[in-house]
Design a protein around this motif. Structure first.
Motif, PDB file in Angstrom:
ATOM      1  N   ASP A  67       0.837  -1.189   0.000  1.00 23.13           N
ATOM      2  CA  ASP A  67       0.000   0.000   0.000  1.00 23.13           C
ATOM      3  C   ASP A  67       0.880   1.252   0.000  1.00 23.13           C
ATOM      4  O   ASP A  67       1.077   1.900   1.026  1.00 23.13           O
ATOM      5  N   ALA A  68       1.446   1.560  -1.169  1.00 19.90           N
ATOM      6  CA  ALA A  68       2.306   2.731  -1.330  1.00 19.90           C
ATOM      7  C   ALA A  68       2.169   3.244  -2.746  1.00 19.90           C
ATOM      8  O   ALA A  68       1.937   2.465  -3.682  1.00 19.90           O
ATOM      9  N   GLU A  69       2.315   4.529  -2.918  1.00 21.58           N
ATOM     10  CA  GLU A  69       2.174   5.132  -4.237  1.00 21.58           C
ATOM     11  C   GLU A  69       3.241   4.587  -5.186  1.00 21.58           C
ATOM     12  O   GLU A  69       4.420   4.522  -4.851  1.00 21.58           O
ATOM     13  N   GLY A  70       2.791   4.163  -6.369  1.00 18.61           N
ATOM     14  CA  GLY A  70       3.709   3.650  -7.380  1.00 18.61           C
ATOM     15  C   GLY A  70       4.115   2.199  -7.202  1.00 18.61           C
ATOM     16  O   GLY A  70       4.880   1.673  -8.008  1.00 18.61           O
ATOM     17  N   ALA A  71       3.618   1.527  -6.171  1.00 19.46           N
ATOM     18  CA  ALA A  71       3.993   0.131  -5.932  1.00 19.46           C
ATOM     19  C   ALA A  71       3.354  -0.780  -6.974  1.00 19.46           C
ATOM     20  O   ALA A  71       2.204  -0.597  -7.356  1.00 19.46           O
ATOM     21  N   GLU A  72       4.112  -1.746  -7.444  1.00 18.78           N
ATOM     22  CA  GLU A  72       3.632  -2.732  -8.413  1.00 18.78           C
ATOM     23  C   GLU A  72       3.177  -3.989  -7.674  1.00 18.78           C
ATOM     24  O   GLU A  72       3.752  -4.366  -6.664  1.00 18.78           O
ATOM     25  N   ALA A  73       2.146  -4.641  -8.212  1.00 20.01           N
ATOM     26  CA  ALA A  73       1.651  -5.885  -7.625  1.00 20.01           C
ATOM     27  C   ALA A  73       2.593  -7.040  -7.962  1.00 20.01           C
ATOM     28  O   ALA A  73       3.162  -7.096  -9.048  1.00 20.01           O
ATOM     29  N   LEU A  74       2.762  -7.952  -7.007  1.00 20.21           N
ATOM     30  CA  LEU A  74       3.526  -9.178  -7.213  1.00 20.21           C
ATOM     31  C   LEU A  74       2.522 -10.303  -7.421  1.00 20.21           C
ATOM     32  O   LEU A  74       1.757 -10.644  -6.513  1.00 20.21           O
ATOM     33  N   ASN A  75       2.485 -10.866  -8.614  1.00 22.56           N
ATOM     34  CA  ASN A  75       1.552 -11.941  -8.952  1.00 22.56           C
ATOM     35  C   ASN A  75       2.294 -13.264  -8.978  1.00 22.56           C
ATOM     36  O   ASN A  75       3.345 -13.380  -9.607  1.00 22.56           O
ATOM     37  N   THR A  76       1.742 -14.261  -8.299  1.00 25.14           N
ATOM     38  CA  THR A  76       2.376 -15.568  -8.195  1.00 25.14           C
ATOM     39  C   THR A  76       1.364 -16.651  -8.523  1.00 25.14           C
ATOM     40  O   THR A  76       0.233 -16.629  -8.024  1.00 25.14           O
ATOM     41  N   MET A  77       1.774 -17.607  -9.353  1.00 27.09           N
ATOM     42  CA  MET A  77       0.934 -18.761  -9.648  1.00 27.09           C
ATOM     43  C   MET A  77       1.784 -20.004  -9.471  1.00 27.09           C
ATOM     44  O   MET A  77       2.946 -20.030  -9.870  1.00 27.09           O
ATOM     45  N   GLY A  78       1.208 -21.037  -8.838  1.00 30.15           N
ATOM     46  CA  GLY A  78       1.989 -22.238  -8.616  1.00 30.15           C
ATOM     47  C   GLY A  78       1.134 -23.469  -8.433  1.00 30.15           C
ATOM     48  O   GLY A  78      -0.057 -23.393  -8.158  1.00 30.15           O
ATOM     49  N   LEU A  79       1.759 -24.596  -8.593  1.00 29.70           N
ATOM     50  CA  LEU A  79       1.137 -25.895  -8.368  1.00 29.70           C
ATOM     51  C   LEU A  79       2.044 -26.649  -7.428  1.00 29.70           C
ATOM     52  O   LEU A  79       3.223 -26.858  -7.723  1.00 29.70           O
ATOM     53  N   GLY A  80       1.524 -27.031  -6.272  1.00 26.18           N
ATOM     54  CA  GLY A  80       2.340 -27.745  -5.302  1.00 26.18           C
ATOM     55  C   GLY A  80       1.583 -28.898  -4.687  1.00 26.18           C
ATOM     56  O   GLY A  80       0.587 -28.697  -4.006  1.00 26.18           O
ATOM     57  N   LEU A  81       2.021 -30.104  -4.945  1.00 22.89           N
ATOM     58  CA  LEU A  81       1.392 -31.277  -4.350  1.00 22.89           C
ATOM     59  C   LEU A  81       2.360 -32.060  -3.480  1.00 22.89           C
ATOM     60  O   LEU A  81       2.094 -33.194  -3.115  1.00 22.89           O
ATOM     61  N   ASN A  82       3.501 -31.439  -3.147  1.00 17.76           N
ATOM     62  CA  ASN A  82       4.444 -32.158  -2.298  1.00 17.76           C
ATOM     63  C   ASN A  82       4.010 -32.061  -0.841  1.00 17.76           C
ATOM     64  O   ASN A  82       3.194 -31.232  -0.466  1.00 17.76           O
ATOM     65  N   MET A  83       4.554 -32.913  -0.016  1.00 15.22           N
ATOM     66  CA  MET A  83       4.130 -33.002   1.380  1.00 15.22           C
ATOM     67  C   MET A  83       4.846 -32.006   2.293  1.00 15.22           C
ATOM     68  O   MET A  83       4.689 -32.047   3.500  1.00 15.22           O
ATOM     69  N   SER A  84       5.602 -31.062   1.721  1.00 17.03           N
ATOM     70  CA  SER A  84       6.315 -30.098   2.566  1.00 17.03           C
ATOM     71  C   SER A  84       5.429 -28.953   3.027  1.00 17.03           C
ATOM     72  O   SER A  84       5.821 -28.182   3.889  1.00 17.03           O
ATOM     73  N   SER A  85       4.220 -28.831   2.458  1.00 15.56           N
ATOM     74  CA  SER A  85       3.349 -27.724   2.837  1.00 15.56           C
ATOM     75  C   SER A  85       2.029 -28.227   3.418  1.00 15.56           C
ATOM     76  O   SER A  85       0.975 -27.674   3.158  1.00 15.56           O
ATOM     77  N   VAL A  86       2.084 -29.283   4.225  1.00 19.21           N
ATOM     78  CA  VAL A  86       0.876 -29.849   4.831  1.00 19.21           C
ATOM     79  C   VAL A  86       0.424 -28.984   6.002  1.00 19.21           C
ATOM     80  O   VAL A  86       1.214 -28.528   6.803  1.00 19.21           O
ATOM     81  N   SER A  87      -0.882 -28.749   6.066  1.00 21.63           N
ATOM     82  CA  SER A  87      -1.481 -28.003   7.167  1.00 21.63           C
ATOM     83  C   SER A  87      -2.470 -28.926   7.886  1.00 21.63           C
ATOM     84  O   SER A  87      -3.320 -29.558   7.242  1.00 21.63           O
ATOM     85  N   PHE A  88      -2.348 -29.034   9.205  1.00 18.78           N
ATOM     86  CA  PHE A  88      -3.241 -29.883   9.992  1.00 18.78           C
ATOM     87  C   PHE A  88      -4.236 -29.033  10.785  1.00 18.78           C
ATOM     88  O   PHE A  88      -3.904 -27.947  11.216  1.00 18.78           O
ATOM     89  N   GLY A  89      -5.434 -29.553  10.943  1.00 21.98           N
ATOM     90  CA  GLY A  89      -6.447 -28.850  11.713  1.00 21.98           C
ATOM     91  C   GLY A  89      -7.477 -29.816  12.252  1.00 21.98           C
ATOM     92  O   GLY A  89      -7.400 -31.031  12.030  1.00 21.98           O
ATOM     93  N   LEU A  90      -8.456 -29.277  12.945  1.00 22.25           N
ATOM     94  CA  LEU A  90      -9.544 -30.067  13.513  1.00 22.25           C
ATOM     95  C   LEU A  90     -10.880 -29.605  12.952  1.00 22.25           C
ATOM     96  O   LEU A  90     -11.036 -28.442  12.579  1.00 22.25           O
ATOM     97  N   LEU A  91     -11.825 -30.526  12.909  1.00 28.16           N
ATOM     98  CA  LEU A  91     -13.186 -30.233  12.472  1.00 28.16           C
ATOM     99  C   LEU A  91     -14.125 -30.797  13.536  1.00 28.16           C
ATOM    100  O   LEU A  91     -13.920 -31.916  14.010  1.00 28.16           O
ATOM    101  N   TYR A  92     -15.154 -30.016  13.897  1.00 27.05           N
ATOM    102  CA  TYR A  92     -16.161 -30.496  14.842  1.00 27.05           C
ATOM    103  C   TYR A  92     -17.519 -30.411  14.173  1.00 27.05           C
ATOM    104  O   TYR A  92     -17.949 -29.343  13.717  1.00 27.05           O
ATOM    105  N   LYS A  93     -18.205 -31.558  14.055  1.00 29.95           N
ATOM    106  CA  LYS A  93     -19.536 -31.622  13.442  1.00 29.95           C
ATOM    107  C   LYS A  93     -20.590 -31.396  14.525  1.00 29.95           C
ATOM    108  O   LYS A  93     -20.630 -32.128  15.509  1.00 29.95           O
TER     109      LYS A  93
END
Length: 194
Positions: free
Chosen positions: A167-193
Motif C-alpha cells: 500500500d504505497a504510491e507507485g507500488a507494483e503488484a507481485l503476482n504468483t501462480m503455482g502448483l504444489g502437491l508435495n508433502m512439505s506444505s501440509v497443514s493440519f487442523g480439527l473439524l467439529y460436526k
C-alpha cells in the motif's frame, strides 16, 4: 516431521480400511461444522530472532451429501529482530478472510478425500508497511473422523494464485501462480460436526 506425516497417513489408511463400518461418522447434507487451525513458530540464529502466531477459526455447511460451503477468518501476529545492536523489534499483524467450497469423496465414511476452491483476501502490516493480498487456491484434503463429531484434517498444495501489493504510491503488484502437491506444505487442523 516425516514421522508426523507418516503417522497421519497410517491413521488415514486405517480409517479407509474400516470405512465400511457405518456408525454415524462422516458428513451428510445439512451438517454444520466448526473448523480451525492454530500455529506458532519461533526461530533464532545468533542474535536474530522471529516468532509468529496464527489462529484461523472457520464455519462450514454441507449443502448436499458431497458439497460444503465454508468460510474462515485468519488472525496473525508476530515480531522479528535482525540482531543488529540497538535495533527495535519489527511487529507484524494480519487479517485474512476466506470463502469457498469443498467437494468430499465418500463423505459418510470415517475417511474422506476432498478437493476445494478457496478465495481469500488479506491485509497485513509489517512495521509501517501495509500489504493487501488477493488469492485463489485449490487445495487437496484428507479427513479422518475419530468419533461421530471430531475429525482430523490435513490439507496441502494445490493450484494457487496470489496477487500481493504494498500500500504505497507507485507500488507494483507481485503476482504468483503455482502448483504444489508435495508433502512439505501440509497443514493440519480439527473439524467439529455439530
Amino acid at each position: 516431521m516425516k514421522k508426523i506425516i507418516l503417522s497421519a497417513i497410517a491413521v488415514c489408511a486405517f480409517g479407509f480400511a474400516n470405512a465400511q463400518d457405518k456408525d454415524g461418522s462422516g458428513l451428510a447434507s445439512g451438517n454444520i461444522v466448526l473448523s480451525g487451525d492454530i500455529a506458532y513458530a519461533s526461530t533464532s540464529q545468533a542474535d536474530a530472532k522471529s516468532s509468529g502466531f496464527v489462529l484461523s477459526p472457520g464455519l462450514g455447511y454441507m449443502m448436499s451429501d458431497n458439497l460444503m460451503i465454508l468460510g474462515s477468518v485468519g488472525i496473525s501476529s508476530g515480531s522479528s529482530n535482525d540482531g543488529t545492536p540497538g535495533a527495535a523489534d519489527v511487529k507484524t499483524s494480519g487479517l485474512d478472510l476466506n470463502a469457498g467450497v469443498r467437494y468430499f469423496f465418500t463423505p459418510a465414511d470415517k475417511f474422506s478425500l476432498s478437493l476445494g476452491g478457496v478465495f481469500g483476501y488479506g491485509s497485513s502490516k509489517e512495521g509501517e508497511v501495509k500489504t493487501n493480498t488477493i488469492g485463489l487456491n485449490v487445495p487437496v484434503g484428507l479427513h479422518y473422523f475419530m468419533s461421530d463429531h471430531f475429525a482430523i484434517n490435513a490439507t496441502w498444495g494445490g493450484l494457487g494464485y496470489t496477487s500481493e501489493k504494498v500500500d504505497a504510491e507507485g507500488a507494483e503488484a507481485l503476482n504468483t501462480m503455482g502448483l504444489g502437491l508435495n508433502m512439505s506444505s501440509v497443514s493440519f487442523g480439527l473439524l467439529y460436526k455439530l
